[in-house]
Write an enzyme that holds these catalytic residues in place. Sequence first.
Site, PDB file in Angstrom:
ATOM      1  N   GLY A 137       0.813  -1.201   0.000  1.00 53.94           N
ATOM      2  CA  GLY A 137       0.000   0.000   0.000  1.00 53.94           C
ATOM      3  C   GLY A 137       0.851   1.256   0.000  1.00 53.94           C
ATOM      4  O   GLY A 137       2.078   1.214   0.065  1.00 53.94           O
ATOM      5  N   CYS A 138       0.172   2.423  -0.064  1.00 57.44           N
ATOM      6  CA  CYS A 138       0.867   3.698  -0.239  1.00 57.44           C
ATOM      7  C   CYS A 138       1.639   4.128   1.002  1.00 57.44           C
ATOM      8  O   CYS A 138       2.817   4.495   0.918  1.00 57.44           O
ATOM      9  CB  CYS A 138      -0.135   4.764  -0.652  1.00 57.44           C
ATOM     10  N   TYR A 139       1.005   4.101   2.165  1.00 52.86           N
ATOM     11  CA  TYR A 139       1.707   4.485   3.392  1.00 52.86           C
ATOM     12  C   TYR A 139       2.913   3.582   3.632  1.00 52.86           C
ATOM     13  O   TYR A 139       3.991   4.037   4.023  1.00 52.86           O
ATOM     14  CB  TYR A 139       0.777   4.372   4.601  1.00 52.86           C
ATOM     15  N   ALA A 190       5.870   4.355   1.283  1.00 55.30           N
ATOM     16  CA  ALA A 190       6.573   5.581   1.664  1.00 55.30           C
ATOM     17  C   ALA A 190       7.395   5.383   2.933  1.00 55.30           C
ATOM     18  O   ALA A 190       8.570   5.768   2.999  1.00 55.30           O
ATOM     19  CB  ALA A 190       5.571   6.717   1.844  1.00 55.30           C
TER      20      ALA A 190
END
Length: 345
Positions: free
Chosen positions: A141-143, A146
Site C-alpha cells: 500500500g501507499c503508506y 513511503a
Amino acid sequence: MGILGASGYGGAELLRLLKAHPEVELVGFSSRKYEGRPLEAAWPQLWDGRLFAAQEEVLERAEVVFLALPNGLSMEIAPEALKAGKRVVDLSGDFRLPPEVYEAWYRIPHKSPDLYREAVYGLPELHREELKGARLVANPGCYVTAATLALAPLAAEGVLKGAFVVGLSGVSGAGREAEGTAFAEVNENLKPYKAGGTHRHIPEMERNLGRILAQGRRVRTHGEARAVRLSFTPHLVPMTRGILVTAEAEVEGAWSQESLEALYRDFYAGEPFVRVLKGLPETKATLGSNRVDVRPLYEERTGRVLVFAALDNLVKGMAGQAVQNLNLMLGLPEETALPKEGLWP
C-alpha cells in the site's frame, strides 16, 4: 492483461497505465457495478469503446490478472486464477501478511492461508530478484511504501531501533466511497485517524523493516525478520492525491548530515524511481509519476534523524508499483510505461 475491480481509483490508474503499455494487451476489465456499461460511464477521462466485462470473462481471457478489489475478495479469486495458469498481482492486503497477523489486524478470516507462502512482496527496490518470474505478487500500500523506503537505508545499515512516523494522505487514499471524505467534511480540514497504534498498515511496516534489519539490502519475502517497533499516525489532508511521510528514526551511532546523505545516496544509487533530494520533498512534484522523493535530515541541535518521503498514492503507492512488478515478472525493462516526471502545476 485483465483488471478485476476497475471502477475504483486504483483500477482507473491501472487502466491508464496499461492502455499505454507498449508490451502488453489489455484484454478486459470488470466491475460488478458497471458490468455491461462503457468504460467512460465510470471514467470520463479515459477513451475506450469497450464495455466493462463480466469477471469470469476477464479471468478466462487474461494471462495476468490485477486484483484491485476490497480486502477479503482476492483470497477467494487468486486460487482459482492460479489454478487456471494465470499470474496474479493483488493490490489488496490479502497476501501481504502471515494469515494469523492478517486476521488479527483486518478482522477477516483468511480463506487461502497456504497461498501466503507463495506470494512475493511487491516492493521492487527490495525484492527485485524475487519478483522475476513470480506467480503471485502482494502489492504494498501507499503508506507502507513511503515509510519503508524512507527508513530502509537505516535498517539495512543495522542502526534502526524504532521510529515515530506521521503520514499525510489525500482523500483518494480512502477509496471512491464518499463516507468521511465528502467535500464539505474534508475541505479546510485536517484530521488524524486510526491513531494510537490501530492502523492496519503498522504490522506490514514493521515486518518490512524487520526483514531488512535481519537480511540487509536484498530481502526475501519469507526470510528471517528481526523485531522492530514503530508508531504510526495517519492524517487526512484536503487534497485529491499524494502521500507525505515524516519519520523520526531512533538510531544507533553518531551521525552527521554528510554521513546520512551518503548512506541514502549509496543505498538508492541506480534505483529508477527513488530520488534522494537536497531539499524537502512535496507531494505535488510526484503527482502522476511512479517516483518517490526522499530526504534524510540530521537535526544537529537534538541529534535526531528525520526522513521525509513523498509519492503519488495512486501510482507508486498502488497502480504504478503494480505495473513495475508486472514488468519484472515478465522480464520486461522495469521502467516500461511508467512516468518518472510528475504533473505541474
